[in-house]
Design a protein around this motif. Structure first.
Motif, mmCIF file in Angstrom:
data_model
loop_
_atom_site.group_PDB
_atom_site.id
_atom_site.type_symbol
_atom_site.label_atom_id
_atom_site.label_comp_id
_atom_site.label_asym_id
_atom_site.label_seq_id
_atom_site.Cartn_x
_atom_site.Cartn_y
_atom_site.Cartn_z
ATOM 1 N N VAL A 51 0.805 -1.312 0.204
ATOM 2 C CA VAL A 51 0.007 -0.077 0.164
ATOM 3 C C VAL A 51 1.060 1.181 0.069
ATOM 4 C CG1 VAL A 51 -1.880 1.346 1.243
ATOM 5 C CG2 VAL A 51 -1.978 -1.211 1.259
ATOM 6 N N TYR A 52 2.126 1.297 0.992
ATOM 7 C CA TYR A 52 2.824 2.268 0.950
ATOM 8 C C TYR A 52 3.508 2.637 -0.564
ATOM 9 C CZ TYR A 52 2.223 2.449 5.992
ATOM 10 O OH TYR A 52 1.899 2.321 6.971
ATOM 11 N N ALA A 53 3.881 1.491 -1.164
ATOM 12 C CA ALA A 53 4.616 1.506 -2.309
ATOM 13 C C ALA A 53 3.598 2.442 -3.472
ATOM 14 C CB ALA A 53 4.979 0.137 -2.646
ATOM 15 N N MET A 54 2.447 2.179 -3.330
ATOM 16 C CA MET A 54 1.420 3.087 -4.352
ATOM 17 C C MET A 54 1.255 4.550 -3.731
ATOM 18 S SD MET A 54 1.014 0.440 -6.169
ATOM 19 C CE MET A 54 -0.191 1.290 -7.474
ATOM 20 N N GLY A 55 1.687 4.630 -2.640
ATOM 21 C CA GLY A 55 1.333 6.239 -2.189
ATOM 22 C C GLY A 55 0.175 6.135 -1.213
ATOM 23 N N GLY A 56 -0.489 4.989 -1.026
ATOM 24 C CA GLY A 56 -1.766 5.029 0.037
ATOM 25 C C GLY A 56 -1.400 5.113 1.439
ATOM 26 N N VAL A 57 -2.526 5.215 2.040
ATOM 27 C CA VAL A 57 -2.397 5.163 3.284
ATOM 28 C C VAL A 57 -3.140 3.852 3.854
ATOM 29 C CG1 VAL A 57 -3.420 6.328 5.550
ATOM 30 C CG2 VAL A 57 -2.364 7.562 3.629
ATOM 31 N N PRO A 58 -2.572 2.815 4.346
ATOM 32 C CA PRO A 58 -3.391 1.660 4.951
ATOM 33 C C PRO A 58 -4.265 1.869 6.077
ATOM 34 C CG PRO A 58 -1.021 1.630 5.574
ATOM 35 C CD PRO A 58 -1.033 2.735 4.926
ATOM 36 N N VAL A 59 -5.446 1.451 6.055
ATOM 37 C CA VAL A 59 -6.610 1.657 6.990
ATOM 38 C C VAL A 59 -6.870 0.500 7.636
ATOM 39 C CG1 VAL A 59 -9.007 2.525 7.169
ATOM 40 C CG2 VAL A 59 -7.426 3.798 5.270
ATOM 41 N N CYS A 60 -7.444 -0.668 6.938
ATOM 42 C CA CYS A 60 -7.691 -1.717 7.736
ATOM 43 C C CYS A 60 -7.144 -2.971 7.303
ATOM 44 C CB CYS A 60 -9.233 -1.748 7.864
ATOM 45 S SG CYS A 60 -10.121 -1.785 6.523
ATOM 46 N N GLY A 61 -7.314 -4.040 7.778
ATOM 47 C CA GLY A 61 -6.704 -5.374 7.445
ATOM 48 C C GLY A 61 -7.328 -6.591 8.006
ATOM 49 N N LEU A 96 -9.535 -5.822 11.258
ATOM 50 C CA LEU A 96 -10.953 -6.159 11.537
ATOM 51 C C LEU A 96 -11.604 -7.456 11.740
ATOM 52 C CD1 LEU A 96 -12.208 -4.141 8.321
ATOM 53 C CD2 LEU A 96 -12.132 -3.260 10.716
ATOM 54 N N GLY A 97 -10.564 -8.522 11.370
ATOM 55 C CA GLY A 97 -11.002 -9.958 11.705
ATOM 56 C C GLY A 97 -10.056 -10.881 11.056
ATOM 57 N N GLY A 98 -10.357 -11.934 10.321
ATOM 58 C CA GLY A 98 -9.601 -12.731 9.468
ATOM 59 C C GLY A 98 -10.143 -14.085 9.422
ATOM 60 N N HIS A 99 -9.121 -15.076 8.930
ATOM 61 C CA HIS A 99 -9.636 -16.241 8.735
ATOM 62 C C HIS A 99 -8.428 -17.305 8.892
ATOM 63 C CE1 HIS A 99 -12.207 -19.573 7.344
ATOM 64 N NE2 HIS A 99 -11.200 -20.171 6.781
ATOM 65 N N THR A 100 -8.715 -18.526 9.541
ATOM 66 C CA THR A 100 -7.570 -19.632 9.928
ATOM 67 C C THR A 100 -7.943 -20.701 9.541
ATOM 68 O OG1 THR A 100 -7.150 -18.097 11.982
ATOM 69 C CG2 THR A 100 -6.262 -20.198 11.790
ATOM 70 N N ILE A 101 -6.910 -21.388 9.047
ATOM 71 C CA ILE A 101 -7.364 -22.986 8.480
ATOM 72 C C ILE A 101 -6.061 -23.451 9.194
ATOM 73 C CG2 ILE A 101 -8.393 -22.255 6.269
ATOM 74 C CD1 ILE A 101 -5.779 -23.063 4.711
ATOM 75 N N GLY A 109 -0.272 -13.786 7.245
ATOM 76 C CA GLY A 109 -0.171 -12.358 6.423
ATOM 77 C C GLY A 109 -1.362 -11.626 6.618
ATOM 78 N N LEU A 110 -1.544 -10.563 5.639
ATOM 79 C CA LEU A 110 -2.716 -9.923 5.864
ATOM 80 C C LEU A 110 -3.190 -9.373 4.178
ATOM 81 C CD1 LEU A 110 -1.461 -6.945 8.352
ATOM 82 C CD2 LEU A 110 -3.010 -8.687 8.861
ATOM 83 N N ALA A 111 -4.587 -9.331 4.290
ATOM 84 C CA ALA A 111 -5.031 -8.534 3.220
ATOM 85 C C ALA A 111 -5.400 -7.103 3.705
ATOM 86 C CB ALA A 111 -6.577 -9.238 2.800
ATOM 87 N N VAL A 112 -4.924 -5.941 3.008
ATOM 88 C CA VAL A 112 -4.869 -4.785 3.433
ATOM 89 C C VAL A 112 -5.934 -3.955 2.394
ATOM 90 C CG1 VAL A 112 -3.380 -2.881 4.043
ATOM 91 C CG2 VAL A 112 -2.753 -5.305 4.344
ATOM 92 N N THR A 113 -6.505 -3.128 3.308
ATOM 93 C CA THR A 113 -7.182 -2.033 2.271
ATOM 94 C C THR A 113 -6.682 -0.638 2.904
ATOM 95 O OG1 THR A 113 -9.298 -3.274 2.293
ATOM 96 C CG2 THR A 113 -9.513 -1.013 1.648
#
Ligand code: CO
Ligand code: CO
Length: 305
Positions: A51-61, A96-101, A109-113
């Motif tokens: 996200v930083y590499a695009m110039g964005g600000v990460p908000v939640c993951g 915000l949450g996540g998923h475990t298997i 890792g993370l999915a980041v928005t």
């Protein structure tokens, strides 16, 4: 869609309205260090980096976890998640949450928005001849991790790499935006030359890198001389020879280092020369690392001199 697959960019960007777009990325991997807390920190810093590499600000993951609970126990899992949460908090990111298997081999890792202004996206495609190339972390995490695994360095020598890998690229992103950067990417699995080539191709330019100016972590040159080179790095080096040309003065060990597969590496930024002072000023304020390593030219491919 403002940024998708076509330019091998670090994250996708989707426009919501004229003022606001979302940046989305996901990254997860197997442990590269033994300490579960450090692994969590590294994996989170790495996921946020795109996200930083695009110039964005990460908000939640969202946490993405694969874990053998019976074999390793809840304490280890908890330490991994705690490390991730710590780095997310540092970045101002809410998990915000996540998923475990269940899985035999742990992965995290993370999915980041994140958010970004649609007119201020720093992609791989904007580099222009005359731009200055800057790098915000030294290279060598792949080589040092291999040296540690083979027992040729101790945990102390690895500690600096752990510290670099868990360092956020937030400050580097702020600096490049202040400098009006034309293009940027983060250095990860394809190594400096591989990611530099993504910029060269997407921007239809050539990148000239001054080998002697590219910083390496302590002990990396020695480790390469001992042959502590990961398979992925050797594969990178073989592939990079197809588009990179090297001056005779560049030693083989340096060529390997420039291809070393990084985990959670720094940003490679293409700056207009008039933006360099602003870039350095922002980073110097917090004693954040940066080095000028070359320039953008007309042409194609990578020149290492
Ligand atoms: Co990336
Ligand atoms: Co990525």
């Amino acid at each position: 869609m403002l940024v998708g697959y076509a330019t091998s960019d670090d994250a996708g960007v989707y426009k919501l309205n004229d003022e606001l777009a979302i940046v989305q990325t996901v990254d997860f991997f197997t442990p590269i260090v033994d300490d579960p807390y450090d692994f969590g920190r590294i994996a989170a810093a790495n996921a946020l980096s795109d996200v930083y590499a695009m110039g964005g600000v990460p908000v939640c993951g969202l946490n993405i976890v694969a874990f053998p609970l019976e074999e390793l126990g809840a304490d280890v899992l908890e330490a991994i998640l705690l490390g991730g949460a710590h780095v997310a908090q540092q970045a101002g990111v809410v998990i915000l949450g996540g998923h475990t298997i269940k899985d035999a081999e742990p992965k995290y890792g993370l999915a980041v928005t994140g958010t970004i202004h649609p007119a201020r996206i720093v992609t791989n495609a904007g580099a222009r001849p005359g731009d200055i190339l800057a790098l915000t972390k030294p290279l060598g995490t792949g080589v040092l991790a291999t040296a540690l695994r083979r027992g040729s360095i101790g945990a102390d020598a690895m500690a600096q790499a752990v510290s670099w890998m868990s360092t956020l690229n937030d400050r580097a992103a702020t600096a490049m935006l202040a400098a009006g950067a034309h293009a940027a990417t983060d250095i990860t699995g394809f190594g400096l030359l591989g990611h530099a080539n993504e910029i060269a191709r997407a921007s239809r330019v050539s990148l000239a890198i001054d080998a002697a100016d590219v910083p390496l972590m302590d002990g990396v040159a020695d480790a390469i001389a001992r042959g502590d080179v990961p398979g992925g790095t050797n594969d990178n080096a073989a592939q990079h020879r197809t588009f990179a040309s090297f001056s005779r003065s560049v030693p083989e060990s340096t060529r390997i280092a420039l291809s070393d597969a990084q985990t959670s590496g720094g940003l490679l930024v293409c700056l207009p020369p008039e933006g360099l002072a602003a870039f350095e000023a922002v980073l110097d304020e917090t004693h954040s690392y940066h080095r000028v390593i070359g320039e953008v030219r007309q042409g194609e491919g990578i020149v290492v001199r």
